[in-house]
Scaffold this motif. Structure first.
Motif, PDB file in Angstrom:
ATOM      1  N   LEU A 121       0.811  -1.216   0.000  1.00  0.00           N
ATOM      2  CA  LEU A 121       0.000   0.000   0.000  1.00  0.00           C
ATOM      3  C   LEU A 121       0.844   1.266   0.000  1.00  0.00           C
ATOM      4  N   PHE A 122       2.140   1.142   0.271  1.00  0.00           N
ATOM      5  CA  PHE A 122       2.946   2.326   0.498  1.00  0.00           C
ATOM      6  C   PHE A 122       4.053   2.478  -0.548  1.00  0.00           C
ATOM      7  N   SER A 123       4.545   3.728  -0.680  1.00  0.00           N
ATOM      8  CA  SER A 123       5.582   4.010  -1.673  1.00  0.00           C
ATOM      9  C   SER A 123       6.950   3.514  -1.225  1.00  0.00           C
ATOM     10  N   GLY A 124       7.105   3.194   0.031  1.00  0.00           N
ATOM     11  CA  GLY A 124       8.328   2.607   0.571  1.00  0.00           C
ATOM     12  C   GLY A 124       7.939   1.763   1.763  1.00  0.00           C
ATOM     13  N   LYS A 125       8.799   0.868   2.195  1.00  0.00           N
ATOM     14  CA  LYS A 125       8.462  -0.002   3.319  1.00  0.00           C
ATOM     15  C   LYS A 125       8.507   0.784   4.622  1.00  0.00           C
ATOM     16  N   PRO A 126       7.356   0.960   5.296  1.00  0.00           N
ATOM     17  CA  PRO A 126       7.358   1.747   6.533  1.00  0.00           C
ATOM     18  C   PRO A 126       7.885   0.954   7.721  1.00  0.00           C
ATOM     19  N   ASP A 127       8.339   1.685   8.734  1.00  0.00           N
ATOM     20  CA  ASP A 127       8.804   1.065   9.980  1.00  0.00           C
ATOM     21  C   ASP A 127       7.805   1.235  11.110  1.00  0.00           C
ATOM     22  N   PHE A 128       6.952   2.261  11.002  1.00  0.00           N
ATOM     23  CA  PHE A 128       5.946   2.459  12.038  1.00  0.00           C
ATOM     24  C   PHE A 128       4.845   3.369  11.516  1.00  0.00           C
ATOM     25  N   LEU A 129       3.740   3.400  12.255  1.00  0.00           N
ATOM     26  CA  LEU A 129       2.645   4.327  11.999  1.00  0.00           C
ATOM     27  C   LEU A 129       2.661   5.398  13.081  1.00  0.00           C
ATOM     28  N   LEU A 130       2.417   6.634  12.688  1.00  0.00           N
ATOM     29  CA  LEU A 130       2.371   7.743  13.641  1.00  0.00           C
ATOM     30  C   LEU A 130       0.982   8.368  13.606  1.00  0.00           C
ATOM     31  N   LYS A 131       0.361   8.489  14.767  1.00  0.00           N
ATOM     32  CA  LYS A 131      -0.944   9.139  14.825  1.00  0.00           C
ATOM     33  C   LYS A 131      -0.741  10.646  14.712  1.00  0.00           C
ATOM     34  N   VAL A 132      -1.333  11.226  13.666  1.00  0.00           N
ATOM     35  CA  VAL A 132      -1.172  12.658  13.409  1.00  0.00           C
ATOM     36  C   VAL A 132      -2.005  13.457  14.401  1.00  0.00           C
ATOM     37  N   ARG A 133      -1.403  14.510  14.940  1.00  0.00           N
ATOM     38  CA  ARG A 133      -2.118  15.393  15.864  1.00  0.00           C
ATOM     39  C   ARG A 133      -2.088  16.812  15.306  1.00  0.00           C
ATOM     40  N   GLY A 134      -3.273  17.404  15.161  1.00  0.00           N
ATOM     41  CA  GLY A 134      -3.352  18.776  14.663  1.00  0.00           C
ATOM     42  C   GLY A 134      -3.604  18.843  13.163  1.00  0.00           C
ATOM     43  N   TRP A 135      -3.682  20.077  12.667  1.00  0.00           N
ATOM     44  CA  TRP A 135      -4.109  20.333  11.289  1.00  0.00           C
ATOM     45  C   TRP A 135      -3.057  21.086  10.473  1.00  0.00           C
ATOM     46  N   SER A 136      -1.802  21.064  10.892  1.00  0.00           N
ATOM     47  CA  SER A 136      -0.783  21.860  10.187  1.00  0.00           C
ATOM     48  C   SER A 136      -0.485  21.336   8.787  1.00  0.00           C
ATOM     49  N   MET A 137      -0.853  20.069   8.489  1.00  0.00           N
ATOM     50  CA  MET A 137      -0.600  19.503   7.153  1.00  0.00           C
ATOM     51  C   MET A 137      -1.908  19.224   6.416  1.00  0.00           C
ATOM     52  N   ARG A 138      -2.948  19.972   6.773  1.00  0.00           N
ATOM     53  CA  ARG A 138      -4.282  19.768   6.200  1.00  0.00           C
ATOM     54  C   ARG A 138      -4.291  19.803   4.671  1.00  0.00           C
ATOM     55  N   ASP A 139      -3.593  20.778   4.074  1.00  0.00           N
ATOM     56  CA  ASP A 139      -3.661  20.947   2.625  1.00  0.00           C
ATOM     57  C   ASP A 139      -2.844  19.904   1.866  1.00  0.00           C
ATOM     58  N   ALA A 140      -2.116  19.062   2.598  1.00  0.00           N
ATOM     59  CA  ALA A 140      -1.465  17.905   1.976  1.00  0.00           C
ATOM     60  C   ALA A 140      -2.346  16.675   2.125  1.00  0.00           C
ATOM     61  N   GLY A 141      -3.553  16.887   2.657  1.00  0.00           N
ATOM     62  CA  GLY A 141      -4.474  15.773   2.846  1.00  0.00           C
ATOM     63  C   GLY A 141      -4.201  14.970   4.097  1.00  0.00           C
ATOM     64  N   ILE A 142      -3.378  15.514   5.007  1.00  0.00           N
ATOM     65  CA  ILE A 142      -3.035  14.819   6.258  1.00  0.00           C
ATOM     66  C   ILE A 142      -3.821  15.474   7.385  1.00  0.00           C
ATOM     67  N   MET A 143      -4.787  14.725   7.928  1.00  0.00           N
ATOM     68  CA  MET A 143      -5.719  15.289   8.888  1.00  0.00           C
ATOM     69  C   MET A 143      -5.437  14.804  10.309  1.00  0.00           C
ATOM     70  N   ASP A 144      -5.953  15.540  11.287  1.00  0.00           N
ATOM     71  CA  ASP A 144      -5.851  15.152  12.684  1.00  0.00           C
ATOM     72  C   ASP A 144      -6.450  13.762  12.884  1.00  0.00           C
ATOM     73  N   GLY A 145      -5.689  12.883  13.510  1.00  0.00           N
ATOM     74  CA  GLY A 145      -6.160  11.529  13.764  1.00  0.00           C
ATOM     75  C   GLY A 145      -5.769  10.515  12.709  1.00  0.00           C
ATOM     76  N   ASP A 146      -5.264  10.982  11.557  1.00  0.00           N
ATOM     77  CA  ASP A 146      -4.810  10.040  10.528  1.00  0.00           C
ATOM     78  C   ASP A 146      -3.593   9.257  11.009  1.00  0.00           C
ATOM     79  N   LEU A 147      -3.373   8.121  10.361  1.00  0.00           N
ATOM     80  CA  LEU A 147      -2.188   7.313  10.656  1.00  0.00           C
ATOM     81  C   LEU A 147      -1.204   7.467   9.511  1.00  0.00           C
ATOM     82  N   LEU A 148      -0.068   8.069   9.809  1.00  0.00           N
ATOM     83  CA  LEU A 148       0.973   8.314   8.811  1.00  0.00           C
ATOM     84  C   LEU A 148       1.959   7.155   8.814  1.00  0.00           C
ATOM     85  N   ALA A 149       2.151   6.529   7.646  1.00  0.00           N
ATOM     86  CA  ALA A 149       3.139   5.460   7.528  1.00  0.00           C
ATOM     87  C   ALA A 149       4.517   6.086   7.355  1.00  0.00           C
ATOM     88  N   VAL A 150       5.462   5.681   8.203  1.00  0.00           N
ATOM     89  CA  VAL A 150       6.762   6.366   8.272  1.00  0.00           C
ATOM     90  C   VAL A 150       7.909   5.364   8.126  1.00  0.00           C
TER      91      VAL A 150
END
Length: 216
Positions: A121-150
């Motif tokens: 599902l990902f563009s590279g092999k992730p090592d962990f998921l990070l729960k996003v907090r806040g809306w500073s990356m809203r316009d990149a489609g990254i919302m509060d509560g999303d899980l970011l693959a890192v």
């Protein structure tokens, strides 16, 4: 088979390349700049045509709300793992919640849970998921509560979305380095650019390689 014009094919490849290189699709302005359009409106017209042909899906309200679908879909179009994926092919990723001050990001006290996900599902092999907090990356489609693959890294390219630690604070921002100056750029005009000074305790914790909507 989707029949595309040469220009539509060019834009679709540009979207795929952006997702592969940065983990996220380009803005209309970036598409216009890359292809020499006079305005972002021209890019929007081509995107709407691609959406009508079923190559992409456009999410209103965000500048990077573009998702590859159907035959055009790539590994970066991250969605929750589907049950039909054989269990043997799934990987277990720890979910990092609020990071305790002074602790390594993968320290036991930061782990909230683990998820079994399809690495394809990902563009590279992730090592962990990070729960996003806040809306500073809203316009990149990254919302509060999303899980970011890192994916853990120790260096990044300009324009990539990274997880960085400054002192005891962990943040998700777009990375920019000019000479020795490092800036962490938000994707929301309500938030300020973070400038990293030589005195700051700064660490790159990882590179965003995909996104999963939080289940709640």
């Amino acid at each position: 088979m989707i029949k595309l014009t040469a220009r539509q094919e060019q834009i679709l490849n540009l979207i795929k390349d952006a997702i592969e290189n940065t983990g996220f699709p380009p803005t209309r302005a970036e598409i216009a700049n890359e292809l020499g359009f006079k305005s972002a409106n021209a890019a929007e017209e081509h995107l709407q045509a691609l959406a009508r042909k079923g190559a992409i899906e456009i999410s209103p309200g965000t500048s990077r709300g573009i998702r590859l679908i159907g035959a055009a879909a790539s590994a970066s179009a991250a969605e929750p793992a589907l049950p039909k994926v054989p269990a043997a092919l799934l990987m277990s990723l720890p979910l990092i919640g609020r990071v305790a001050a002074g602790s390594p990001i993968l320290a036991q006290e930061n782990l909230e849970a683990s998820y079994n996900v399809d690495p394809a599902l990902f563009s590279g092999k992730p090592d962990f998921l990070l729960k996003v907090r806040g809306w500073s990356m809203r316009d990149a489609g990254i919302m509060d509560g999303d899980l970011l693959a890192v994916k853990k890294i120790d260096s990044a390219k300009n324009g990539q979305i990274v997880v960085a630690r400054i002192g005891d604070e962990v943040t998700v921002k777009r990375y920019k380095k000019t000479g020795t100056l490092i800036e962490l750029l938000p994707e929301n005009p309500d938030f300020k650019v973070i400038t990293v000074t030589p005195e700051d305790e700064f660490v790159l914790e990882g590179l965003a390689v995909g996104l999963m909507r939080s289940w709640h």
